[in-house]
Write a protein that holds these residues in place. Structure first.
Motif, PDB file in Angstrom:
ATOM      1  N   SER A  65       0.842  -1.189   0.000  1.00 58.61           N
ATOM      2  CA  SER A  65       0.000   0.000   0.000  1.00 58.61           C
ATOM      3  C   SER A  65       0.880   1.243   0.000  1.00 58.61           C
ATOM      4  O   SER A  65       1.974   1.237   0.568  1.00 58.61           O
ATOM      5  CB  SER A  65      -0.902  -0.005   1.242  1.00 58.61           C
ATOM      6  OG  SER A  65      -1.675   1.175   1.328  1.00 58.61           O
ATOM      7  N   THR A 113       0.515   5.736   0.136  1.00 58.69           N
ATOM      8  CA  THR A 113      -0.263   6.966   0.168  1.00 58.69           C
ATOM      9  C   THR A 113       0.582   8.093  -0.392  1.00 58.69           C
ATOM     10  O   THR A 113       1.686   8.354   0.101  1.00 58.69           O
ATOM     11  CB  THR A 113      -0.717   7.306   1.601  1.00 58.69           C
ATOM     12  OG1 THR A 113      -1.554   6.261   2.084  1.00 58.69           O
ATOM     13  CG2 THR A 113      -1.487   8.622   1.617  1.00 58.69           C
ATOM     14  N   ASP A 128      -3.198  -1.252  -3.042  1.00 66.53           N
ATOM     15  CA  ASP A 128      -3.928  -0.035  -2.711  1.00 66.53           C
ATOM     16  C   ASP A 128      -3.037   1.195  -2.870  1.00 66.53           C
ATOM     17  O   ASP A 128      -2.002   1.304  -2.206  1.00 66.53           O
ATOM     18  CB  ASP A 128      -4.450  -0.094  -1.269  1.00 66.53           C
ATOM     19  CG  ASP A 128      -5.438  -1.229  -1.058  1.00 66.53           C
ATOM     20  OD1 ASP A 128      -6.475  -1.242  -1.756  1.00 66.53           O
ATOM     21  OD2 ASP A 128      -5.172  -2.097  -0.202  1.00 66.53           O
ATOM     22  N   TYR A 149      -3.338   5.306  -2.599  1.00 64.57           N
ATOM     23  CA  TYR A 149      -4.156   6.434  -2.146  1.00 64.57           C
ATOM     24  C   TYR A 149      -3.458   7.715  -2.583  1.00 64.57           C
ATOM     25  O   TYR A 149      -2.351   8.000  -2.140  1.00 64.57           O
ATOM     26  CB  TYR A 149      -4.315   6.418  -0.629  1.00 64.57           C
ATOM     27  CG  TYR A 149      -5.039   5.195  -0.100  1.00 64.57           C
ATOM     28  CD1 TYR A 149      -6.415   5.199   0.059  1.00 64.57           C
ATOM     29  CD2 TYR A 149      -4.331   4.040   0.237  1.00 64.57           C
ATOM     30  CE1 TYR A 149      -7.090   4.077   0.535  1.00 64.57           C
ATOM     31  CE2 TYR A 149      -4.996   2.911   0.714  1.00 64.57           C
ATOM     32  CZ  TYR A 149      -6.372   2.942   0.854  1.00 64.57           C
ATOM     33  OH  TYR A 149      -7.026   1.833   1.329  1.00 64.57           O
ATOM     34  N   LYS A 152      -3.904  11.689  -2.597  1.00 68.62           N
ATOM     35  CA  LYS A 152      -4.717  12.716  -1.954  1.00 68.62           C
ATOM     36  C   LYS A 152      -4.848  14.005  -2.759  1.00 68.62           C
ATOM     37  O   LYS A 152      -5.700  14.844  -2.449  1.00 68.62           O
ATOM     38  CB  LYS A 152      -4.133  13.044  -0.578  1.00 68.62           C
ATOM     39  CG  LYS A 152      -4.246  11.906   0.431  1.00 68.62           C
ATOM     40  CD  LYS A 152      -3.711  12.355   1.786  1.00 68.62           C
ATOM     41  CE  LYS A 152      -3.949  11.316   2.862  1.00 68.62           C
ATOM     42  NZ  LYS A 152      -3.468  11.781   4.189  1.00 68.62           N
ATOM     43  N   ASN A 165      -6.348  -1.113  -6.713  1.00 69.98           N
ATOM     44  CA  ASN A 165      -7.233   0.042  -6.774  1.00 69.98           C
ATOM     45  C   ASN A 165      -6.445   1.331  -6.527  1.00 69.98           C
ATOM     46  O   ASN A 165      -5.492   1.342  -5.752  1.00 69.98           O
ATOM     47  CB  ASN A 165      -8.347  -0.071  -5.719  1.00 69.98           C
ATOM     48  CG  ASN A 165      -9.304  -1.198  -6.015  1.00 69.98           C
ATOM     49  OD1 ASN A 165      -9.721  -1.386  -7.162  1.00 69.98           O
ATOM     50  ND2 ASN A 165      -9.670  -1.953  -4.993  1.00 69.98           N
ATOM     51  N   TYR A 197      -7.221   5.050  -5.212  1.00 64.89           N
ATOM     52  CA  TYR A 197      -8.221   5.884  -4.542  1.00 64.89           C
ATOM     53  C   TYR A 197      -7.820   7.355  -4.637  1.00 64.89           C
ATOM     54  O   TYR A 197      -6.691   7.721  -4.298  1.00 64.89           O
ATOM     55  CB  TYR A 197      -8.347   5.469  -3.073  1.00 64.89           C
ATOM     56  CG  TYR A 197      -8.783   4.041  -2.884  1.00 64.89           C
ATOM     57  CD1 TYR A 197     -10.129   3.692  -2.917  1.00 64.89           C
ATOM     58  CD2 TYR A 197      -7.851   3.029  -2.666  1.00 64.89           C
ATOM     59  CE1 TYR A 197     -10.538   2.370  -2.760  1.00 64.89           C
ATOM     60  CE2 TYR A 197      -8.238   1.706  -2.506  1.00 64.89           C
ATOM     61  CZ  TYR A 197      -9.592   1.391  -2.548  1.00 64.89           C
ATOM     62  OH  TYR A 197      -9.985   0.075  -2.391  1.00 64.89           O
ATOM     63  N   ARG A 216     -12.980  12.153  -4.067  1.00 65.15           N
ATOM     64  CA  ARG A 216     -14.224  11.832  -4.769  1.00 65.15           C
ATOM     65  C   ARG A 216     -14.572  12.855  -5.848  1.00 65.15           C
ATOM     66  O   ARG A 216     -15.043  12.495  -6.936  1.00 65.15           O
ATOM     67  CB  ARG A 216     -15.364  11.721  -3.750  1.00 65.15           C
ATOM     68  CG  ARG A 216     -16.612  11.042  -4.291  1.00 65.15           C
ATOM     69  CD  ARG A 216     -17.605  10.771  -3.190  1.00 65.15           C
ATOM     70  NE  ARG A 216     -17.086   9.884  -2.163  1.00 65.15           N
ATOM     71  CZ  ARG A 216     -17.025   8.555  -2.278  1.00 65.15           C
ATOM     72  NH1 ARG A 216     -17.441   7.976  -3.401  1.00 65.15           N
ATOM     73  NH2 ARG A 216     -16.572   7.816  -1.282  1.00 65.15           N
ATOM     74  N   ILE A 239     -11.002   5.009  -8.088  1.00 66.34           N
ATOM     75  CA  ILE A 239     -12.198   4.999  -7.244  1.00 66.34           C
ATOM     76  C   ILE A 239     -12.241   6.267  -6.392  1.00 66.34           C
ATOM     77  O   ILE A 239     -11.208   6.672  -5.839  1.00 66.34           O
ATOM     78  CB  ILE A 239     -12.191   3.755  -6.324  1.00 66.34           C
ATOM     79  CG1 ILE A 239     -12.193   2.462  -7.155  1.00 66.34           C
ATOM     80  CG2 ILE A 239     -13.382   3.767  -5.362  1.00 66.34           C
ATOM     81  CD1 ILE A 239     -11.935   1.214  -6.338  1.00 66.34           C
ATOM     82  N   TYR A 284     -12.820   8.549  -3.182  1.00 66.22           N
ATOM     83  CA  TYR A 284     -12.571   8.241  -1.764  1.00 66.22           C
ATOM     84  C   TYR A 284     -12.671   9.526  -0.948  1.00 66.22           C
ATOM     85  O   TYR A 284     -12.275  10.600  -1.417  1.00 66.22           O
ATOM     86  CB  TYR A 284     -11.168   7.633  -1.612  1.00 66.22           C
ATOM     87  CG  TYR A 284     -10.845   7.073  -0.256  1.00 66.22           C
ATOM     88  CD1 TYR A 284     -11.250   5.798   0.122  1.00 66.22           C
ATOM     89  CD2 TYR A 284     -10.077   7.808   0.645  1.00 66.22           C
ATOM     90  CE1 TYR A 284     -10.946   5.267   1.365  1.00 66.22           C
ATOM     91  CE2 TYR A 284      -9.747   7.285   1.892  1.00 66.22           C
ATOM     92  CZ  TYR A 284     -10.174   6.023   2.249  1.00 66.22           C
ATOM     93  OH  TYR A 284      -9.852   5.502   3.468  1.00 66.22           O
ATOM     94  N   ASP A 285     -13.205   9.420   0.251  1.00 67.91           N
ATOM     95  CA  ASP A 285     -13.324  10.581   1.134  1.00 67.91           C
ATOM     96  C   ASP A 285     -12.148  10.601   2.104  1.00 67.91           C
ATOM     97  O   ASP A 285     -12.150   9.892   3.106  1.00 67.91           O
ATOM     98  CB  ASP A 285     -14.644  10.536   1.904  1.00 67.91           C
ATOM     99  CG  ASP A 285     -15.843  10.689   0.996  1.00 67.91           C
ATOM    100  OD1 ASP A 285     -15.791  11.530   0.077  1.00 67.91           O
ATOM    101  OD2 ASP A 285     -16.839   9.953   1.183  1.00 67.91           O
ATOM    102  N   PHE A 286     -11.139  11.392   1.776  1.00 67.53           N
ATOM    103  CA  PHE A 286      -9.990  11.529   2.666  1.00 67.53           C
ATOM    104  C   PHE A 286     -10.354  12.458   3.818  1.00 67.53           C
ATOM    105  O   PHE A 286     -11.097  13.414   3.658  1.00 67.53           O
ATOM    106  CB  PHE A 286      -8.795  12.104   1.900  1.00 67.53           C
ATOM    107  CG  PHE A 286      -8.237  11.176   0.864  1.00 67.53           C
ATOM    108  CD1 PHE A 286      -7.378  10.139   1.221  1.00 67.53           C
ATOM    109  CD2 PHE A 286      -8.557  11.314  -0.465  1.00 67.53           C
ATOM    110  CE1 PHE A 286      -6.854   9.275   0.275  1.00 67.53           C
ATOM    111  CE2 PHE A 286      -8.042  10.452  -1.439  1.00 67.53           C
ATOM    112  CZ  PHE A 286      -7.201   9.439  -1.066  1.00 67.53           C
TER     113      PHE A 286
END
Length: 220
Positions: free
Chosen positions: A143, A145, A166, A168, A170, A190, A192, A195, A215, A217-219
């Motif tokens: 993963s 971020t 994953d 992420y 931001k 995925n 993220y 949104r 996808i 995503y609500d960070f």
């Protein structure tokens, strides 16, 4: 090649390029707080080097500084460091964890290339660019971020991270990048993103090649 230990005195302010290059029996090193710079290839190919302590005054880790230190398992980079040079930890195949402080703004090209045991890494909010091939073939990474401040991701930055499931990201504005930055990740990976930015990512150069994986995503 028979040097097993070294003590660096507090009068030393810099470690020059290739200073301990290919000291293949050196097992540990403590860099004192007086040192502000670690030169390029300073500890490159120190293949027995398992432990490194970097003093709190170092501002830059030079290109290939710890390149091919195949026994190095962990490293903590102090808050004084602002840049991690190209190839800094290239092919450190035993490296399992790295702490990158909030002071770092750039992760150089090939910085963690081929660190196949690296299972987790935190990229701080201060980072604005991730270099080409920066985490290429980090096959244990599951993963990642990418913080809001990142504006560019280099080519093949996370390619062949075969366990990466994953991602992420931001940033509300898609960072610049190309199609290869996430190629060869784990099946079903995925990505993220905020949104409200999904459509921007799916249309952006590089990202659009992974549109089906993006996808909202609500960070926090």
């Amino acid at each position: 090649t028979s040097l097993t230990s070294v003590t660096i005195g507090h009068s030393v302010t810099s470690i020059g390029n290739h200073a301990f290059f290919c000291c293949t029996s050196l097992t540990s090193i403590a860099i004192p707080d007086s040192v502000t710079e670690i030169g390029g290839n300073a500890f490159s190919s120190c293949t027995s080097l398992a432990s490194v302590t970097i003093g709190n005054s170092v501002t830059s880790i030079g290109g290939s500084a710890f390149n091919n230190c195949t026994s190095l398992k962990s490293v903590t980079i102090p808050n004084s460091v602002t840049s991690i040079g190209d190839d800094a930890f290239y092919l450190c195949r035993s490296l399992t964890s790295v702490t990158i402080p909030d002071s770092v703004t750039k992760i150089g090209d090939y910085a963690f290339y081929g660190c196949t045991s690296l299972a987790s890494i935190t990229i701080p909010d201060s980072v604005t660019s991730i270099g080409n091939y920066a985490f290429y073939e980090c096959s244990s990474l599951t993963s990642i971020t990418i913080p809001n401040g990142v504006t560019s991701i280099g080519e093949r930055a996370f390619q062949y991270c075969t366990s990466l499931k994953d991602v992420y990201c931001k940033a509300t504005t898609p960072p610049t990048g190309d199609y290869s930055m996430f190629s060869g990740n784990a099946s079903g990976r995925n990505i993220y993103v905020p949104r409200n930015s999904v459509y921007a990512y799916k249309a952006a150069n590089g990202w659009k090649y992974h549109a089906s994986d993006i996808i909202g995503y609500d960070f926090e």
